[in-house]
Design a protein around this motif. Structure first.
Motif, mmCIF file in Angstrom:
data_model
loop_
_atom_site.group_PDB
_atom_site.id
_atom_site.type_symbol
_atom_site.label_atom_id
_atom_site.label_comp_id
_atom_site.label_asym_id
_atom_site.label_seq_id
_atom_site.Cartn_x
_atom_site.Cartn_y
_atom_site.Cartn_z
ATOM 1 N N ALA A 126 0.709 -1.153 -0.103
ATOM 2 C CA ALA A 126 -0.071 -0.060 0.079
ATOM 3 C C ALA A 126 0.896 1.384 0.070
ATOM 4 O O ALA A 126 0.684 2.200 -0.632
ATOM 5 C CB ALA A 126 -0.991 -0.138 1.428
ATOM 6 N N PHE A 127 1.896 1.171 0.900
ATOM 7 C CA PHE A 127 2.840 2.528 0.774
ATOM 8 C C PHE A 127 3.550 2.720 -0.451
ATOM 9 O O PHE A 127 3.894 3.740 -0.692
ATOM 10 C CB PHE A 127 3.827 2.070 2.238
ATOM 11 N N LEU A 128 3.749 1.801 -1.237
ATOM 12 C CA LEU A 128 4.578 1.998 -2.427
ATOM 13 C C LEU A 128 3.635 2.424 -3.385
ATOM 14 O O LEU A 128 4.261 2.470 -4.645
ATOM 15 C CB LEU A 128 5.572 0.710 -2.776
ATOM 16 N N PHE A 129 2.420 2.485 -3.314
ATOM 17 C CA PHE A 129 1.567 3.614 -4.196
ATOM 18 C C PHE A 129 2.394 4.979 -4.471
ATOM 19 O O PHE A 129 2.263 5.586 -5.382
ATOM 20 C CB PHE A 129 0.026 3.622 -3.976
ATOM 21 N N LEU A 130 3.008 5.159 -3.117
ATOM 22 C CA LEU A 130 3.838 6.488 -3.118
ATOM 23 C C LEU A 130 5.257 6.204 -3.456
ATOM 24 O O LEU A 130 6.129 6.287 -2.390
ATOM 25 C CB LEU A 130 3.756 6.922 -1.669
ATOM 26 N N ASP A 131 5.604 6.209 -4.638
ATOM 27 C CA ASP A 131 6.894 5.471 -4.672
ATOM 28 C C ASP A 131 7.955 6.538 -5.451
ATOM 29 O O ASP A 131 8.968 6.176 -6.078
ATOM 30 C CB ASP A 131 6.794 4.273 -5.817
ATOM 31 N N ASN A 132 7.575 7.985 -5.272
ATOM 32 C CA ASN A 132 8.499 8.862 -5.689
ATOM 33 C C ASN A 132 9.522 9.362 -4.838
ATOM 34 O O ASN A 132 9.926 10.516 -4.804
ATOM 35 C CB ASN A 132 7.712 10.204 -6.000
ATOM 36 N N GLY A 133 10.351 8.165 -4.497
ATOM 37 C CA GLY A 133 11.490 8.606 -3.688
ATOM 38 C C GLY A 133 11.297 8.635 -2.200
ATOM 39 O O GLY A 133 12.334 9.019 -1.585
ATOM 40 N N PRO A 134 10.305 7.923 -1.585
ATOM 41 C CA PRO A 134 10.303 7.990 0.014
ATOM 42 C C PRO A 134 11.494 7.408 0.607
ATOM 43 O O PRO A 134 11.969 6.262 -0.029
ATOM 44 C CB PRO A 134 8.903 7.258 0.435
ATOM 45 N N VAL A 135 11.511 7.634 1.798
ATOM 46 C CA VAL A 135 12.715 7.001 2.365
ATOM 47 C C VAL A 135 12.263 6.425 3.787
ATOM 48 O O VAL A 135 11.531 7.068 4.466
ATOM 49 C CB VAL A 135 13.816 7.885 2.714
ATOM 50 N N LEU A 136 12.488 5.029 3.989
ATOM 51 C CA LEU A 136 12.038 4.546 5.291
ATOM 52 C C LEU A 136 13.095 4.342 6.230
ATOM 53 O O LEU A 136 14.299 3.734 5.806
ATOM 54 C CB LEU A 136 11.500 2.985 4.840
ATOM 55 N N VAL A 137 12.926 4.871 7.341
ATOM 56 C CA VAL A 137 14.032 4.800 8.606
ATOM 57 C C VAL A 137 13.322 4.261 9.843
ATOM 58 O O VAL A 137 11.922 4.481 9.789
ATOM 59 C CB VAL A 137 14.816 6.240 8.505
ATOM 60 N N GLY A 138 14.404 3.843 10.699
ATOM 61 C CA GLY A 138 13.791 3.361 12.002
ATOM 62 C C GLY A 138 14.279 4.311 13.201
ATOM 63 O O GLY A 138 15.388 5.098 12.823
#
Length: 160
Positions: A126-138
């Protein structure tokens, strides 16, 4: 600190049947207020740029020293498939994280989601419908991944 997911113009990504986001997971996905999103963005992503399109060589995400060995991987094939889990390379990169690790899915300086790692692993499509360069960090973690719209991701290690 948080705003309703209904405020998000693309909240439909979490309401689709494919990929399905279970109600109990949806409750764990928090959309940060613009002010809190800006703070997380400055602390974890960039204090100079407001959007991934603008990253420069001065941003840690672009530095060779932050790239994981063999750090480019294809995510789109898994996303398009019936496979529910994240690609193995991403799971391996984050293997030290517990399911309760707080993660931030950072789209730009005013759009950041907060959720547990275990929930992200189940809802990543679902999140990767927003694939314009997002960054996942913890939270308080070094590992990161940036997703690109060409179907590739960069495995990264954040600078302190």
């Amino acid at each position: 600190m948080y705003q309703s997911l209904e405020q998000f113009s693309k909240s439909w990504i979490f309401k689709r049947n494919d990929p399905k986001v279970e109600p109990e997971d949806l409750q764990e996905i928090r959309l940060l207020s613009e002010q809190r999103a800006g703070q997380i963005w400055r602390d974890y992503i960039s204090d100079e740029q407001i959007h991934p399109d603008h990253f420069s060589d001065r941003d840690w995400l672009k530095k060779a020293s932050t790239q994981a060995p063999d750090g480019k991987l294809q995510w789109e094939k898994a996303w398009d498939s019936d496979q529910a889990s994240l690609p193995e390379g991403i799971l391996a990169h984050f293997s030290a994280w517990g399911d309760d690790t707080t993660v931030f899915f950072c789209c730009h300086n005013e759009l950041v989601f907060e959720l547990p790692w275990g929930v992200f692993k189940r809802t990543w499509k679902a999140f990767l419908f927003l694939d314009n360069g997002p960054v996942l960090v913890g939270k308080k973690k070094k590992q990161a991944v940036q997703f690109h719209s060409n179907g590739w991701g960069n495995l990264l290690f954040r600078e302190s």
